[in-house]
Design a protein around this motif. Structure first.
Motif, PDB file in Angstrom:
ATOM      1  N   GLU A 103       0.835  -1.192   0.000  1.00  0.00           N
ATOM      2  CA  GLU A 103       0.000   0.000   0.000  1.00  0.00           C
ATOM      3  C   GLU A 103       0.881   1.258   0.000  1.00  0.00           C
ATOM      4  OE1 GLU A 103      -3.049   0.206   2.983  1.00  0.00           O
ATOM      5  OE2 GLU A 103      -3.515  -1.937   2.813  1.00  0.00           O
ATOM      6  N   VAL A 104       0.304   2.339  -0.491  1.00  0.00           N
ATOM      7  CA  VAL A 104       0.974   3.637  -0.528  1.00  0.00           C
ATOM      8  C   VAL A 104       0.128   4.626   0.253  1.00  0.00           C
ATOM      9  CG1 VAL A 104       1.679   5.546  -2.030  1.00  0.00           C
ATOM     10  CG2 VAL A 104       2.045   3.175  -2.765  1.00  0.00           C
ATOM     11  N   PRO A 111       3.018   3.028   6.598  1.00  0.00           N
ATOM     12  CA  PRO A 111       3.772   2.744   7.826  1.00  0.00           C
ATOM     13  C   PRO A 111       4.010   1.254   8.081  1.00  0.00           C
ATOM     14  CG  PRO A 111       2.113   4.414   8.232  1.00  0.00           C
ATOM     15  CD  PRO A 111       1.863   3.905   6.845  1.00  0.00           C
ATOM     16  N   ASP A 112       3.135   0.384   7.576  1.00  0.00           N
ATOM     17  CA  ASP A 112       3.343  -1.058   7.770  1.00  0.00           C
ATOM     18  C   ASP A 112       4.480  -1.593   6.914  1.00  0.00           C
ATOM     19  OD1 ASP A 112       1.259  -1.046   9.549  1.00  0.00           O
ATOM     20  OD2 ASP A 112      -0.205  -1.964   8.192  1.00  0.00           O
ATOM     21  N   THR A 113       4.806  -0.893   5.826  1.00  0.00           N
ATOM     22  CA  THR A 113       5.881  -1.320   4.917  1.00  0.00           C
ATOM     23  C   THR A 113       6.752  -0.103   4.581  1.00  0.00           C
ATOM     24  OG1 THR A 113       4.344  -0.994   3.064  1.00  0.00           O
ATOM     25  CG2 THR A 113       4.600  -3.248   3.897  1.00  0.00           C
ATOM     26  N   PRO A 114       7.433   0.446   5.577  1.00  0.00           N
ATOM     27  CA  PRO A 114       8.141   1.723   5.394  1.00  0.00           C
ATOM     28  C   PRO A 114       9.250   1.680   4.355  1.00  0.00           C
ATOM     29  CG  PRO A 114       8.768   0.688   7.465  1.00  0.00           C
ATOM     30  CD  PRO A 114       7.609  -0.094   6.939  1.00  0.00           C
ATOM     31  N   ASP A 115       9.774   0.494   4.045  1.00  0.00           N
ATOM     32  CA  ASP A 115      10.876   0.407   3.093  1.00  0.00           C
ATOM     33  C   ASP A 115      10.403   0.153   1.660  1.00  0.00           C
ATOM     34  OD1 ASP A 115      12.786   0.803   5.110  1.00  0.00           O
ATOM     35  OD2 ASP A 115      12.747  -1.324   5.636  1.00  0.00           O
ATOM     36  N   ALA A 116       9.092   0.040   1.469  1.00  0.00           N
ATOM     37  CA  ALA A 116       8.548  -0.178   0.135  1.00  0.00           C
ATOM     38  C   ALA A 116       8.375   1.178  -0.553  1.00  0.00           C
ATOM     39  CB  ALA A 116       7.215  -0.917   0.209  1.00  0.00           C
ATOM     40  N   GLY A 173       8.442   5.569   8.968  1.00  0.00           N
ATOM     41  CA  GLY A 173       9.778   5.943   9.413  1.00  0.00           C
ATOM     42  C   GLY A 173      10.717   6.330   8.294  1.00  0.00           C
ATOM     43  N   SER A 174      10.408   5.896   7.062  1.00  0.00           N
ATOM     44  CA  SER A 174      11.258   6.217   5.920  1.00  0.00           C
ATOM     45  C   SER A 174      11.047   7.636   5.395  1.00  0.00           C
ATOM     46  CB  SER A 174      11.008   5.212   4.795  1.00  0.00           C
ATOM     47  OG  SER A 174       9.621   5.135   4.486  1.00  0.00           O
ATOM     48  N   THR A 175      10.023   8.336   5.893  1.00  0.00           N
ATOM     49  CA  THR A 175       9.767   9.724   5.490  1.00  0.00           C
ATOM     50  C   THR A 175      10.261  10.667   6.579  1.00  0.00           C
ATOM     51  OG1 THR A 175       7.825   9.136   4.166  1.00  0.00           O
ATOM     52  CG2 THR A 175       7.986  11.416   4.903  1.00  0.00           C
TER      53      THR A 175
END
Length: 281
Positions: free
Chosen positions: A194-195, A211-216, A267-269
């Motif tokens: 998801e985005v 947030p569930d897939t921060p590195d995607a 966390g990636s943002t």
């Protein structure tokens, strides 16, 4: 002004989860004030909960989720201090609870039906409207997707007993947090992660990972200027987060709309990115 929850043990400091956004806001010249989230959420003294907020400013909240009724209490306590939340109580409810936003964007999101309350008869009535096939269960504000097979996914809504077993377990897990009624959404097959898209002042201003897939990393073709959701503008929402997923047929579909104030930042943002989007809007 940015409002963030205070730390439970150190009430003069921001909650650790929002401390970086508070720092980024201060570095950008934005006033940051602390509110007592636990007092607000638990029905405590709202005036005391906002006692550290300076008077007379436009404000955005970035913190833990509040029920719509408690958000209205927060807005009232702030108004008494001359502080206006950018998102009013009715706008918050419209964003925070699925029945408030579904009709406006029905063509871009899975078919959805819901109950008012948690009784079996109401559940069966709306379940029968979907006739047959798989569905995903939630309430007005939240799913239990981390309990996917026992409290979220219904393999076939035509199987009344099995569907109610999932609903009963969902209701048990949600406890006092259960909001509004049961929501059944027709299951659609998505591909990839998801985005999360961030909408400020009616336009998409930022695209991030979920947030569930921060590195995607979001696809390169999903730029803020290119993201549109038909009907969203009619909702008049100052700050919202819309989660998108790509259907197996290639279309982008709306999975969820939430109030941007209580939507988690991956966390990636960097926090500076979100603060800048809010300031620039």
């Amino acid at each position: 002004m940015l409002l963030v929850p205070s730390d439970v043990l150190r009430p003069r400091r921001p909650d650790e989860h929002f401390a970086e956004e508070a720092r980024a806001a201060r570095d950008a010249g934005v006033t940051v004030a602390l509110v007592d989230h636990d007092a607000l959420a638990g029905g405590g003294d709202a005036d005391a909960a906002v006692a550290r907020v300076p008077a007379g400013a436009d404000a955005v909240y970035r913190g833990w989720m509040l029920g719509s009724d408690r958000y209205a209490v927060l807005a009232g306590a702030l108004a008494a201090r001359g502080v206006t939340l950018r998102t009013g109580p009715e706008q918050y409810r419209r964003t925070h609870e699925l029945p408030g936003w579904y009709a406006a964007i029905a063509g871009d999101t899975p078919e959805t039906v819901w109950t008012e309350g948690d009784d079996r008869a109401g559940f069966d009535r709306v379940r029968e409207r979907l006739v047959a096939g798989p569905a995903v269960l939630r309430d007005y504000t939240k799913s239990m997707k981390h309990y996917w097979h026992e409290a979220a996914f219904i393999p076939d809504v035509a199987d009344a007993a099995a569907a109610w077993a999932v609903a009963s377990r969902f209701r048990e897990l949600r406890g006092d947090g259960f909001t509004g009624g049961f929501v059944l959404r027709r299951f659609e097959r998505f591909t990839g992660a998801e985005v999360r898209t961030w909408w400020i002042g009616g336009s998409c201003r930022l695209v991030t990972a979920h947030p569930d897939t921060p590195d995607a990393v979001p696809p390169a073709d999903l730029r803020p200027a290119d993201v549109t959701v038909a009907g969203f503008g009619s909702l008049d929402l100052p700050f919202a987060a819309i989660d998108l997923a790509r259907h197996e047929d290639g279309r982008w579909r709306v999975v969820e709309i939430g109030d941007g104030q209580v939507s988690d930042r991956p966390g990636s943002t960097p926090p500076e990115t979100l603060i800048a989007a809010l300031r620039n809007a």
